[in-house]
Design a protein around this motif. Structure first.
Motif, PDB file in Angstrom:
ATOM      1  N   UNK A  94       0.833  -1.208   0.000  1.00 35.67           N
ATOM      2  CA  UNK A  94       0.000   0.000   0.000  1.00 35.67           C
ATOM      3  C   UNK A  94       0.865   1.254   0.000  1.00 35.67           C
ATOM      4  N   UNK A  95       1.946   1.236   0.765  1.00 38.03           N
ATOM      5  CA  UNK A  95       2.847   2.383   0.835  1.00 38.03           C
ATOM      6  C   UNK A  95       3.528   2.623  -0.507  1.00 38.03           C
ATOM      7  N   UNK A  96       3.979   1.553  -1.162  1.00 36.36           N
ATOM      8  CA  UNK A  96       4.648   1.731  -2.456  1.00 36.36           C
ATOM      9  C   UNK A  96       3.667   2.269  -3.488  1.00 36.36           C
ATOM     10  N   UNK A  97       2.420   1.782  -3.457  1.00 37.95           N
ATOM     11  CA  UNK A  97       1.431   2.294  -4.401  1.00 37.95           C
ATOM     12  C   UNK A  97       1.116   3.760  -4.117  1.00 37.95           C
ATOM     13  N   UNK A  98       0.940   4.115  -2.858  1.00 35.01           N
ATOM     14  CA  UNK A  98       0.636   5.500  -2.492  1.00 35.01           C
ATOM     15  C   UNK A  98       1.779   6.426  -2.900  1.00 35.01           C
ATOM     16  N   UNK A  99       3.022   6.027  -2.633  1.00 35.57           N
ATOM     17  CA  UNK A  99       4.173   6.837  -3.046  1.00 35.57           C
ATOM     18  C   UNK A  99       4.234   6.984  -4.563  1.00 35.57           C
ATOM     19  N   UNK A 100       3.960   5.873  -5.260  1.00 34.67           N
ATOM     20  CA  UNK A 100       3.946   5.933  -6.719  1.00 34.67           C
ATOM     21  C   UNK A 100       2.857   6.879  -7.200  1.00 34.67           C
ATOM     22  N   UNK A 101       1.636   6.700  -6.675  1.00 36.41           N
ATOM     23  CA  UNK A 101       0.509   7.527  -7.122  1.00 36.41           C
ATOM     24  C   UNK A 101       0.779   9.009  -6.878  1.00 36.41           C
ATOM     25  N   UNK A 102       1.353   9.342  -5.725  1.00 33.26           N
ATOM     26  CA  UNK A 102       1.663  10.744  -5.438  1.00 33.26           C
ATOM     27  C   UNK A 102       2.680  11.304  -6.430  1.00 33.26           C
ATOM     28  N   UNK A 103       3.740  10.544  -6.694  1.00 33.44           N
ATOM     29  CA  UNK A 103       4.766  10.995  -7.644  1.00 33.44           C
ATOM     30  C   UNK A 103       4.183  11.101  -9.045  1.00 33.44           C
ATOM     31  N   UNK A 104       3.369  10.151  -9.408  1.00 34.95           N
ATOM     32  CA  UNK A 104       2.737  10.089 -10.735  1.00 34.95           C
ATOM     33  C   UNK A 104       1.773  11.262 -10.940  1.00 34.95           C
ATOM     34  N   UNK A 105       0.932  11.522  -9.956  1.00 34.99           N
ATOM     35  CA  UNK A 105      -0.039  12.621 -10.071  1.00 34.99           C
ATOM     36  C   UNK A 105       0.641  13.975  -9.983  1.00 34.99           C
ATOM     37  N   UNK A 106       1.733  14.064  -9.227  1.00 35.88           N
ATOM     38  CA  UNK A 106       2.467  15.318  -9.131  1.00 35.88           C
ATOM     39  C   UNK A 106       3.044  15.718 -10.497  1.00 35.88           C
ATOM     40  N   UNK A 107       3.375  14.738 -11.324  1.00 37.05           N
ATOM     41  CA  UNK A 107       3.900  14.993 -12.667  1.00 37.05           C
ATOM     42  C   UNK A 107       2.784  15.191 -13.691  1.00 37.05           C
ATOM     43  N   UNK A 108       1.532  15.000 -13.297  1.00 36.05           N
ATOM     44  CA  UNK A 108       0.429  15.218 -14.228  1.00 36.05           C
ATOM     45  C   UNK A 108      -0.200  13.944 -14.758  1.00 36.05           C
ATOM     46  N   UNK A 109      -0.086  12.854 -14.032  1.00 39.66           N
ATOM     47  CA  UNK A 109      -0.621  11.567 -14.475  1.00 39.66           C
ATOM     48  C   UNK A 109      -2.112  11.538 -14.716  1.00 39.66           C
ATOM     49  N   UNK A 111      -3.750  13.335 -16.515  1.00 36.69           N
ATOM     50  CA  UNK A 111      -4.051  13.689 -17.913  1.00 36.69           C
ATOM     51  C   UNK A 111      -4.235  12.450 -18.790  1.00 36.69           C
ATOM     52  N   UNK A 112      -3.724  11.313 -18.336  1.00 37.01           N
ATOM     53  CA  UNK A 112      -3.821  10.100 -19.140  1.00 37.01           C
ATOM     54  C   UNK A 112      -5.224   9.507 -19.065  1.00 37.01           C
ATOM     55  N   UNK A 113      -5.560   8.709 -20.073  1.00 36.36           N
ATOM     56  CA  UNK A 113      -6.901   8.140 -20.185  1.00 36.36           C
ATOM     57  C   UNK A 113      -6.982   6.710 -19.633  1.00 36.36           C
ATOM     58  N   UNK A 150       7.161   5.739 -20.842  1.00 38.03           N
ATOM     59  CA  UNK A 150       6.405   4.486 -20.853  1.00 38.03           C
ATOM     60  C   UNK A 150       4.920   4.736 -20.589  1.00 38.03           C
ATOM     61  N   UNK A 151       4.633   5.680 -19.700  1.00 36.46           N
ATOM     62  CA  UNK A 151       3.235   6.000 -19.408  1.00 36.46           C
ATOM     63  C   UNK A 151       2.589   6.666 -20.613  1.00 36.46           C
ATOM     64  N   UNK A 152       3.351   7.477 -21.311  1.00 39.00           N
ATOM     65  CA  UNK A 152       2.831   8.097 -22.537  1.00 39.00           C
ATOM     66  C   UNK A 152       2.529   7.031 -23.583  1.00 39.00           C
ATOM     67  N   UNK A 153       3.360   5.996 -23.658  1.00 45.23           N
ATOM     68  CA  UNK A 153       3.109   4.900 -24.590  1.00 45.23           C
ATOM     69  C   UNK A 153       1.846   4.133 -24.218  1.00 45.23           C
ATOM     70  N   UNK A 154       1.602   3.974 -22.918  1.00 45.02           N
ATOM     71  CA  UNK A 154       0.369   3.316 -22.480  1.00 45.02           C
ATOM     72  C   UNK A 154      -0.841   4.056 -23.032  1.00 45.02           C
ATOM     73  N   UNK A 155      -0.789   5.366 -22.996  1.00 50.52           N
ATOM     74  CA  UNK A 155      -1.894   6.178 -23.494  1.00 50.52           C
ATOM     75  C   UNK A 155      -2.027   6.029 -25.004  1.00 50.52           C
TER      76      UNK A 155
END
Length: 170
Positions: A94-109, A111-113, A150-155
């Motif tokens: 849960x901690x790793x996911x929360x840290x990831x989500x915070x870092x991801x959303x801070x960069x503008x995640x 915006x992805x679909x 890689x996230x841009x490629x996912x989109x």
């Protein structure tokens, strides 16, 4: 009520609105789950996979856009189907996911679909779960930045319904 991992408030709308406004991480509530009938609908398949995941983790923060991703995540993380996850392992997860989500959303995640779970799964594929679960916040931020393409490629891999003759569409 919860239906297909979406929550609906029957009583207490103001309380929920205020908590959402203040960005509360959790909201205490009695939740009744409404389960759809099994079908070949991809959304229903994903939901049934989610319920199997939830039985093991009691987490509803992670969701995916494609069938099969929950079982892939469980395999990568070492979650055994039908077995309740150890509390320490669950806390790390849960901690790793929360840290990831915070870092991801801070960069503008946002915006992805696709759901953040899709990005987290790709991140684990690239870095390995053991590495991800031990990343400090600065390391997580740096690695999310390095993995952004890689996230841009996912989109870009999303199915597009291309209409060659828009005038002919009813």
């Amino acid at each position: 009520y919860e239906y297909m991992n979406k929550f609906y408030v029957l009583e207490g709308n103001k309380r929920v609105s205020v908590l959402k406004y203040f960005k509360a991480v959790t909201i205490n509530a009695e939740v009744i789950r409404k389960i759809p009938k099994k079908s070949d609908d991809p959304d229903v398949k994903i939901y049934y996979e989610f319920m199997d995941f939830y039985k093991c983790t009691k987490m509803n923060d992670i969701y995916f856009s494609q069938p099969g991703n929950f079982s892939t995540l469980m395999e990568l993380v070492g979650i055994k189907p039908g077995v309740l996850m150890d509390e320490d392992d669950k806390m790390d997860f849960a901690s790793s996911f929360l840290n990831f989500r915070n870092a991801y959303e801070m960069r503008g995640g946002e915006k992805f679909d696709f759901p953040v779970g899709d990005a987290y799964l790709r991140f684990i594929h690239i870095h390995g779960y053991e590495t991800v679960r031990h990343m400090s916040l600065p390391e997580m931020n740096a690695n999310v930045r390095k993995t952004w393409a890689e996230f841009e490629l996912l989109s870009e891999n999303r199915v597009v319904d291309l209409k060659m003759n828009p005038a002919a569409i009813p």
